[in-house]
Design a protein around this motif. Structure first.
Motif, PDB file in Angstrom:
ATOM      1  N   GLU A   1      -9.612   9.629 -15.373  1.00 43.18           N
ATOM      2  CA  GLU A   1      -9.509  10.394 -14.134  1.00 43.18           C
ATOM      3  C   GLU A   1      -8.866   9.493 -13.090  1.00 43.18           C
ATOM      4  O   GLU A   1      -9.330   8.377 -12.860  1.00 43.18           O
ATOM      5  CB  GLU A   1     -10.890  10.848 -13.663  1.00 43.18           C
ATOM      6  CG  GLU A   1     -11.563  11.804 -14.637  1.00 43.18           C
ATOM      7  CD  GLU A   1     -12.960  12.211 -14.197  1.00 43.18           C
ATOM      8  OE1 GLU A   1     -13.257  12.146 -12.987  1.00 43.18           O
ATOM      9  OE2 GLU A   1     -13.753  12.580 -15.075  1.00 43.18           O
ATOM     10  N   LEU A   2      -7.774   9.971 -12.478  1.00 45.89           N
ATOM     11  CA  LEU A   2      -7.060   9.169 -11.493  1.00 45.89           C
ATOM     12  C   LEU A   2      -6.215  10.073 -10.601  1.00 45.89           C
ATOM     13  O   LEU A   2      -5.960  11.226 -10.936  1.00 45.89           O
ATOM     14  CB  LEU A   2      -6.190   8.114 -12.167  1.00 45.89           C
ATOM     15  CG  LEU A   2      -4.915   8.553 -12.889  1.00 45.89           C
ATOM     16  CD1 LEU A   2      -4.125   7.314 -13.275  1.00 45.89           C
ATOM     17  CD2 LEU A   2      -5.175   9.377 -14.107  1.00 45.89           C
TER      18      LEU A   2
ATOM     19  N   THR B   1      -3.284  -0.404  -9.411  1.00 46.98           N
ATOM     20  CA  THR B   1      -4.087   0.633 -10.053  1.00 46.98           C
ATOM     21  C   THR B   1      -5.249   1.009  -9.153  1.00 46.98           C
ATOM     22  O   THR B   1      -6.050   0.153  -8.775  1.00 46.98           O
ATOM     23  CB  THR B   1      -4.613   0.141 -11.412  1.00 46.98           C
ATOM     24  OG1 THR B   1      -3.490  -0.167 -12.233  1.00 46.98           O
ATOM     25  CG2 THR B   1      -5.458   1.199 -12.080  1.00 46.98           C
ATOM     26  N   PRO B   2      -5.342   2.291  -8.811  1.00 46.71           N
ATOM     27  CA  PRO B   2      -6.484   2.722  -8.004  1.00 46.71           C
ATOM     28  C   PRO B   2      -7.743   2.762  -8.867  1.00 46.71           C
ATOM     29  O   PRO B   2      -7.683   2.625 -10.098  1.00 46.71           O
ATOM     30  CB  PRO B   2      -6.084   4.141  -7.582  1.00 46.71           C
ATOM     31  CG  PRO B   2      -5.227   4.619  -8.699  1.00 46.71           C
ATOM     32  CD  PRO B   2      -4.480   3.395  -9.179  1.00 46.71           C
ATOM     33  N   THR B   3      -8.855   2.982  -8.236  1.00 48.09           N
ATOM     34  CA  THR B   3     -10.087   3.146  -8.988  1.00 48.09           C
ATOM     35  C   THR B   3      -9.907   4.338  -9.913  1.00 48.09           C
ATOM     36  O   THR B   3      -9.488   5.412  -9.487  1.00 48.09           O
ATOM     37  CB  THR B   3     -11.274   3.394  -8.030  1.00 48.09           C
ATOM     38  OG1 THR B   3     -11.379   2.272  -7.153  1.00 48.09           O
ATOM     39  CG2 THR B   3     -12.567   3.576  -8.799  1.00 48.09           C
ATOM     40  N   ALA B   4     -10.171   4.135 -11.171  1.00 49.41           N
ATOM     41  CA  ALA B   4     -10.025   5.200 -12.164  1.00 49.41           C
ATOM     42  C   ALA B   4     -11.315   5.278 -12.963  1.00 49.41           C
ATOM     43  O   ALA B   4     -12.000   4.282 -13.140  1.00 49.41           O
ATOM     44  CB  ALA B   4      -8.845   4.917 -13.089  1.00 49.41           C
ATOM     45  N   SER B   5     -11.649   6.466 -13.408  1.00 48.42           N
ATOM     46  CA  SER B   5     -12.861   6.667 -14.192  1.00 48.42           C
ATOM     47  C   SER B   5     -12.484   6.839 -15.654  1.00 48.42           C
ATOM     48  O   SER B   5     -11.988   7.894 -16.042  1.00 48.42           O
ATOM     49  CB  SER B   5     -13.601   7.913 -13.699  1.00 48.42           C
ATOM     50  OG  SER B   5     -13.968   7.769 -12.348  1.00 48.42           O
TER      51      SER B   5
ATOM     52  N   SER C   1       0.815  -1.214   0.000  1.00 44.24           N
ATOM     53  CA  SER C   1       0.000   0.000   0.000  1.00 44.24           C
ATOM     54  C   SER C   1       0.856   1.274   0.000  1.00 44.24           C
ATOM     55  O   SER C   1       0.317   2.376   0.078  1.00 44.24           O
ATOM     56  CB  SER C   1      -0.939   0.010   1.210  1.00 44.24           C
ATOM     57  OG  SER C   1      -0.191   0.101   2.408  1.00 44.24           O
TER      58      SER C   1
END
Length: 159
Positions: A119-120, A138-142, A52
């Motif tokens: 978007e990130l 990878t984080p949540t991305a739009s 993390s």
């Protein structure tokens, strides 16, 4: 290194010139390059011990606006080329990544055409350009459009 840079006189700063990889770096460009190497390589070690782990927020803020130089030098042009709009948070930026030769990152200009929008967080975008944003981190991305993160991973491959 920081102490040495801080101790430089105005004359030394003005005279500083370092030819490197087909570019000539001034003090600011040299310091930004070293910060990028330190921040990302420190993260390389930290993330092995702590999945993390994040790149230092101070480093992200200092490096985000200079990623175009790295992209032009290390990005692999796409064939056919495409353009992705990347909107980041922390810090907020609105950028266009053009994947022709050379790869370019520039501020988004209203009305500019693009093939996808992503978007990130800025930290994730920085890791992407450095070739370190794998699927596991990878984080949540739009995403929207035809091109986005997977396409950009091919442009910024793992070193």
């Amino acid at each position: 290194l920081v102490s040495r840079l801080e101790a430089m006189t105005d004359e030394e700063v003005a005279a500083f010139s370092l030819p490197l990889w087909g570019m000539v770096l001034d003090v600011a460009a040299f310091a930004r390059m070293r910060l990028g190497e330190h921040a990302v390589h420190a993260w390389d070690v930290e993330v092995v011990l702590d999945p993390s782990a994040l790149v230092s927020q101070d480093a992200v803020e200092a490096l985000i606006d200079g990623l175009g130089v790295l992209a032009a030098r290390s990005g692999a042009p796409a064939d056919p080329p495409f353009v992705v709009r990347a909107t980041t948070s922390d810090p907020a930026r609105d950028l266009l990544v053009s994947t022709g030769g050379p790869v370019m990152i520039a501020p988004f200009v209203e009305g500019a055409a693009y093939d996808g929008h992503l978007e990130l967080p800025a930290e994730a975008f920085l890791l992407l350009v450095y070739g370190r944003l794998d699927a596991a981190r990878t984080p949540t991305a739009s995403p929207s459009g035809e091109r986005w993160l997977d396409d950009l991973r091919a442009v910024f491959p793992v070193p």
